[in-house]
Design an enzyme around this catalytic site. Structure first.
Site, PDB file in Angstrom:
ATOM      1  N   LYS A 163       0.847  -1.174   0.000  1.00 39.94           N
ATOM      2  CA  LYS A 163       0.000   0.000   0.000  1.00 39.94           C
ATOM      3  C   LYS A 163       0.895   1.241   0.000  1.00 39.94           C
ATOM      4  O   LYS A 163       1.786   1.379   0.857  1.00 39.94           O
ATOM      5  CB  LYS A 163      -0.906   0.011   1.232  1.00 39.94           C
ATOM      6  N   ASP A 191      -0.246  -0.455  -4.688  1.00 39.69           N
ATOM      7  CA  ASP A 191      -1.594   0.104  -4.735  1.00 39.69           C
ATOM      8  C   ASP A 191      -1.585   1.443  -4.020  1.00 39.69           C
ATOM      9  O   ASP A 191      -1.368   1.518  -2.810  1.00 39.69           O
ATOM     10  CB  ASP A 191      -2.573  -0.864  -4.055  1.00 39.69           C
ATOM     11  N   GLU A 218      -1.772  -0.188  -9.026  1.00 37.21           N
ATOM     12  CA  GLU A 218      -3.227  -0.172  -8.881  1.00 37.21           C
ATOM     13  C   GLU A 218      -3.712   1.203  -8.446  1.00 37.21           C
ATOM     14  O   GLU A 218      -3.161   1.799  -7.517  1.00 37.21           O
ATOM     15  CB  GLU A 218      -3.626  -1.230  -7.855  1.00 37.21           C
ATOM     16  N   ASP A 243      -9.219   0.225  -9.891  1.00 33.93           N
ATOM     17  CA  ASP A 243      -9.975  -0.395  -8.793  1.00 33.93           C
ATOM     18  C   ASP A 243     -11.178   0.461  -8.446  1.00 33.93           C
ATOM     19  O   ASP A 243     -12.288   0.224  -8.930  1.00 33.93           O
ATOM     20  CB  ASP A 243      -9.073  -0.597  -7.580  1.00 33.93           C
ATOM     21  N   LYS A 267     -14.500  -5.900  -6.924  1.00 35.03           N
ATOM     22  CA  LYS A 267     -14.802  -6.221  -5.529  1.00 35.03           C
ATOM     23  C   LYS A 267     -16.294  -6.442  -5.397  1.00 35.03           C
ATOM     24  O   LYS A 267     -17.090  -5.607  -5.837  1.00 35.03           O
ATOM     25  CB  LYS A 267     -14.337  -5.086  -4.606  1.00 35.03           C
TER      26      LYS A 267
END
Length: 370
Positions: A163, A191, A218, A243, A267
């Site tokens: 992250k 991400d 991402e 995303d 998701k």
């Protein structure tokens, strides 16, 4: 078979350690466990994990959406009639993807239990290999991330997801430290969770990260800056993944037209469950995009739903539903053999729900129907 009753249980799930992303820090994860009962005595489980930054919902709002609008619209329907169930929910409320996902997942669990088949079988059958997870790493000091990366290698992980998007200017140093610690033994994907504010910043960051052999980047920029992906795509060679920018088929169509990403992260919580994400994965497949099923740090209930979908759809090449390995306690029992996830062939989701644990984690509970 008809849905006769629903029980909504809002819980707080404890994490082993704080989870830090660009937009928030979590010490527990709010979750809503939904139990749907039928007139022949079956119980199916679903889960909602709302997030204002991703799904546009709060836990309290998702509970109210379920209690006052969505569940009254579907009580009395057959859980096998998944299209009608979604039509009823969409007519009752716009959006509310995670609340709708809870109903959708519970219906698939019921359909599997009623037919004696695992959910992946209802979706067309399973791939021979088990799905895998990456070690998901919070935004932390570089030296601590290096230690965690070494530990992840020892635990058997083959991929790291880092992250980024921190405001301290250390994103490049984070990746540098991790790559130096593990060499090229593990793949690294990053991400930013929309954390690099604009395309120019994202381009500079990605170029700085390219020497470290990144698998993909991402959601580098804001979800509403779809055109910005085109600018980034023209300037960098690393694969790009959208995303937060992809919730609906219309969102995905914009990326298909622009050819500005290589991959999409779907998701269940964003888009309304298994049915919606299966359709999105097929749309992505037809466009030549690869698909990942991503995580909102769900418990074993919704995580299992994502893995069943991943097993059944050929376009899904990556899975990151890592919530269960990050919790110190949760009501489900999805089994992991790092880096693999062991999805069973039991009917439905194949997850047993420990009602005592559920009770211990409960914040509030509501019933709808008989």
């Amino acid at each position: 078979m008809k849905i006769t009753k629903a029980t909504i249980t809002r819980i707080e799930v404890p994490l082993k350690e704080p989870f830090v992303v660009a937009y928030d820090t979590y010490r527990t994860m709010p979750s809503i466990v939904l139990a749907l009962e039928t007139d022949d005595g079956l119980v199916g489980y679903g889960e909602s994990v709302p997030d204002p930054h991703v799904t546009g919902e709060t836990p309290g709002g998702a509970v109210e959406a379920l209690r006052t609008e969505l569940l009254p619209a579907v009580v009395g329907l057959d859980p096998f009639d998944i299209t009608a169930i979604h039509q009823r929910m969409d007519a009752a409320m716009k959006g509310n993807g995670s609340a709708k996902a809870a109903v959708d997942i519970a219906c698939w669990d019921l359909a599997g239990k009623a037919s004696g088949r695992p959910v992946y079988s209802l979706l067309g059958g399973r791939k021979p290999e088990n799905p895998t997870i990456a070690r998901v790493m919070s935004i932390l000091p570089p030296e601590l991330l290096a230690e965690q990366a070494i530990q992840a290698r020892e635990e058997g992980f083959r991929h790291l997801k880092m992250k980024l998007g921190g405001r301290d200017g250390l994103d490049v140093e984070r990746v540098r430290a991790v790559r130096a610690a593990i060499g090229h033994d593990l793949a690294i994907r990053v991400d930013a969770n929309q954390g690099w504010d604009d395309p120019a910043t994202a381009i500079d960051m990605i170029r700085a990260l390219e020497p470290f052999g990144i698998d993909w980047v991402e959601q580098p920029i804001r979800a509403d800056d779809v055109d910005g992906f085109e600018l980034i795509r023209a300037q960098v060679g690393v694969r790009l993944m959208a995303d937060e920018a992809v919730v609906s088929q219309g969102d995905l169509a914009r990326f298909v037209k622009a050819r500005s990403v290589d991959m999409v992260n779907l998701k269940l919580q964003k888009s309304g469950g298994i049915r919606a994400c299966h359709r999105l994965a097929t749309q992505a497949e037809l466009a030549g995009f690869s698909v990942q099923i991503g995580s909102m740090l769900e418990t074993s209930i919704a995580s299992a739903a994502g893995y069943h979908l991943a097993l059944a759809h050929p376009a899904i090449v990556s899975t990151e539903l890592s919530g269960p390995v990050k919790f110190s306690r949760e009501p489900g029992n999805l089994e992991f053999r790092i880096p693999e996830v062991l999805v069973t062939d039991k009917p439905g989701l194949g997850v047993d729900v420990d009602l005592d644990v559920l009770e211990d984690l409960t914040v509030e509970r509501f019933e709808v129907g008989a």
